[in-house]
Design an enzyme around this catalytic site. Structure first.
Site, mmCIF file in Angstrom:
data_model
loop_
_atom_site.group_PDB
_atom_site.id
_atom_site.type_symbol
_atom_site.label_atom_id
_atom_site.label_comp_id
_atom_site.label_asym_id
_atom_site.label_seq_id
_atom_site.Cartn_x
_atom_site.Cartn_y
_atom_site.Cartn_z
ATOM 1 N N ALA A 103 1.011 -1.239 0.486
ATOM 2 C CA ALA A 103 -0.438 -0.628 0.321
ATOM 3 C C ALA A 103 1.201 1.106 0.221
ATOM 4 C CB ALA A 103 -1.166 -0.113 0.964
ATOM 5 N N ARG A 126 2.634 2.729 -2.372
ATOM 6 C CA ARG A 126 2.859 3.047 -3.777
ATOM 7 C C ARG A 126 1.841 2.686 -4.832
ATOM 8 N NH1 ARG A 126 7.272 0.769 -2.101
ATOM 9 N NH2 ARG A 126 8.251 3.129 -1.734
ATOM 10 N N ASP A 147 6.830 -8.073 5.614
ATOM 11 C CA ASP A 147 6.776 -9.192 4.262
ATOM 12 C C ASP A 147 5.534 -10.021 4.126
ATOM 13 O OD1 ASP A 147 7.453 -10.437 2.605
ATOM 14 O OD2 ASP A 147 9.370 -11.635 3.074
ATOM 15 N N VAL A 148 4.445 -10.057 3.397
ATOM 16 C CA VAL A 148 3.381 -10.946 3.454
ATOM 17 C C VAL A 148 3.839 -11.827 2.611
ATOM 18 C CG1 VAL A 148 1.812 -8.671 2.492
ATOM 19 C CG2 VAL A 148 2.908 -10.189 1.370
ATOM 20 N N SER A 207 -4.153 -9.691 -12.671
ATOM 21 C CA SER A 207 -4.271 -8.954 -13.623
ATOM 22 C C SER A 207 -4.433 -9.706 -15.441
ATOM 23 C CB SER A 207 -2.631 -8.638 -13.758
ATOM 24 O OG SER A 207 -1.584 -8.699 -15.022
ATOM 25 N N TYR A 210 5.435 -14.340 -13.409
ATOM 26 C CA TYR A 210 3.648 -13.316 -12.430
ATOM 27 C C TYR A 210 2.758 -13.437 -13.364
ATOM 28 C CZ TYR A 210 1.837 -8.186 -12.504
ATOM 29 O OH TYR A 210 0.906 -7.728 -11.926
ATOM 30 N N LYS A 250 -0.436 -14.562 -11.098
ATOM 31 C CA LYS A 250 -1.758 -14.163 -11.144
ATOM 32 C C LYS A 250 -2.963 -15.231 -10.999
ATOM 33 C CE LYS A 250 -0.987 -9.787 -10.205
ATOM 34 N NZ LYS A 250 -0.863 -9.154 -8.638
#
Length: 249
Positions: A10, A12, A59-60, A138, A150, A154
């Site tokens: 969160a 940016r 760190d998630v 995405s 990625y 996603k």
């Protein structure tokens, strides 16, 4: 009734825009980011605008860190009943050049992170009999050259979304995903720089391929997140909404 929303990644970009929008909607917002200082700076902007927010560092992808930060959020802002899993990184490369470390890093933040955060927050939602989980997917989930890690992460988020919607629906919890297309963020700016293209030129080229004739802004995503986090979306669950200026799915 005051509710607490958690937004990961969160500090940016999309995450900051979503956090600001949810604060405007009346939520107390916990901004979680690997960069605790940047998360707090973004939270202070929300507070200056009249909202209630605080930044937290975590760190998630770290199970213990997730447990700790959810405890801290609960103690300081209240038990979370809205969760936006936005944290993400990119480590783009063609398959034959992609390292195992780059694969694991992207999977860890996007997919493991969403799993850990959802698992940590769902208890409060079930206890409240009301909750909203919004996962950031995405258009790359449909496949994108140089993004095997990625794209797979996603796409995995979309499967996680649909499964959690089935499991948690009976407790008053909806789970949906937003799949942004081209959104003008610092991450996209870094991609343009890596390609040796000016950011404005990069955006202009992308806009030519988008039916609505422009690139997206973080606020476009935040508007959809606001709906999915609100009361009016209670009969919408397990869906993937493409915020891409045209049809994608």
């Amino acid at each position: 009734m005051s509710r607490t929303a958690v937004v990961t990644g969160a500090a940016r970009g999309i995450g900051a825009a979503v956090a600001a929008r949810l604060a405007t909607d009346g939520y107390a917002v916990a901004l979680v980011d690997l960069d605790a200082g940047a998360a707090q700076a973004a939270a202070e902007q929300i507070v200056a605008a009249g909202g209630r927010a605080r930044g937290f560092g975590a760190d998630v992808a770290d199970e213990q860190a997730v447990a700790r930060v959810v405890e801290e959020i609960t103690a300081e802002l209240g038990a979370p009943t809205v969760l936006v899993n936005n944290a993400g990184i990119i480590r783009d490369n063609l398959l034959f050049r992609m390292s195992v470390e780059d694969w694991d890093a992207v999977m860890g933040v996007h997919l493991r992170g969403a799993f850990l955060m959802s698992r940590a927050c769902q208890g409060a939602m079930r206890e409240a009999g009301w909750g909203r989980i919004v996962n950031l997917s995405s258009t790359s989930a449909l496949g994108n050259r140089g993004q095997a890690n990625y794209s797979a992460a996603k796409a995995g988020l979309q499967g996680l979304t649909k499964t959690l919607a089935i499991e948690l629906g009976r407790f008053g919890v909806t789970v949906n995903a937003i799949a942004p297309g081209f959104i003008a963020t610092d991450m996209v700016r870094a991609t343009a720089e890596r390609m040796g293209v000016g950011f404005e030129e990069f955006c202009a080229g992308a806009a030519e391929q988008i039916p609505v004739g422009r690139v997206g802004q973080p606020e476009d995503v935040a508007a959809v997140a606001s709906f999915l986090a609100g009361e009016g979306s209670g009969y919408v669950s397990g869906q993937v909404i493409y915020v891409a200026g045209g049809p994608k799915a």
